[in-house]
Design a protein around this motif. Structure first.
Motif, mmCIF file in Angstrom:
data_model
loop_
_atom_site.group_PDB
_atom_site.id
_atom_site.type_symbol
_atom_site.label_atom_id
_atom_site.label_comp_id
_atom_site.label_asym_id
_atom_site.label_seq_id
_atom_site.Cartn_x
_atom_site.Cartn_y
_atom_site.Cartn_z
ATOM 1 N N HIS A 82 0.860 -1.188 0.000
ATOM 2 C CA HIS A 82 0.000 0.000 0.000
ATOM 3 C C HIS A 82 0.896 1.238 0.000
ATOM 4 N N HIS A 84 2.300 2.978 2.119
ATOM 5 C CA HIS A 84 3.408 3.044 3.076
ATOM 6 C C HIS A 84 4.678 2.375 2.553
ATOM 7 N N ASN A 85 4.569 1.565 1.486
ATOM 8 C CA ASN A 85 5.763 0.888 0.976
ATOM 9 C C ASN A 85 5.879 0.868 -0.546
#
Length: 95
Positions: A82, A84-85
């Protein structure tokens, strides 16, 4: 009964969860190839992407057989993929 995730193309790095999953629970990967199990490494909501293989930082991420983004860090099999990465295709790292 385990939650399922659908793998659209055999070469994809991610499968889409059909239900929410808690960390440590088994996800049944269906769709392309043989059905297999992967342990979820974190809590994830339905409709989100689960890594079905390791992805290295800066590697392109495939879904539908198409590039959907680029990893901003190493992503392990079973990890939530998602914002965040990974960067989306339009927000991809500029070289």
């Amino acid at each position: 009964m385990p939650v399922t995730a659908i793998l659209i193309r055999a070469q994809d790095h991610v499968a889409t969860l059909t239900g929410s999953v808690a960390a440590g629970n088994i996800v049944l990967i269906t769709g392309q190839g043989e059905t297999r199990e992967i342990a979820a490494l974190g809590d994830m909501p339905a409709g989100h992407k689960l890594a079905v293989r390791p992805v290295r930082q800066y590697d392109q991420i495939l879904k539908y057989g198409e590039v959907i983004g680029e990893a901003t860090q190493d992503i392990a099999e079973g990890e939530h993929v998602h914002i965040h990465n990974c960067w989306g295709v339009k927000a991809r790292r500029r070289s």
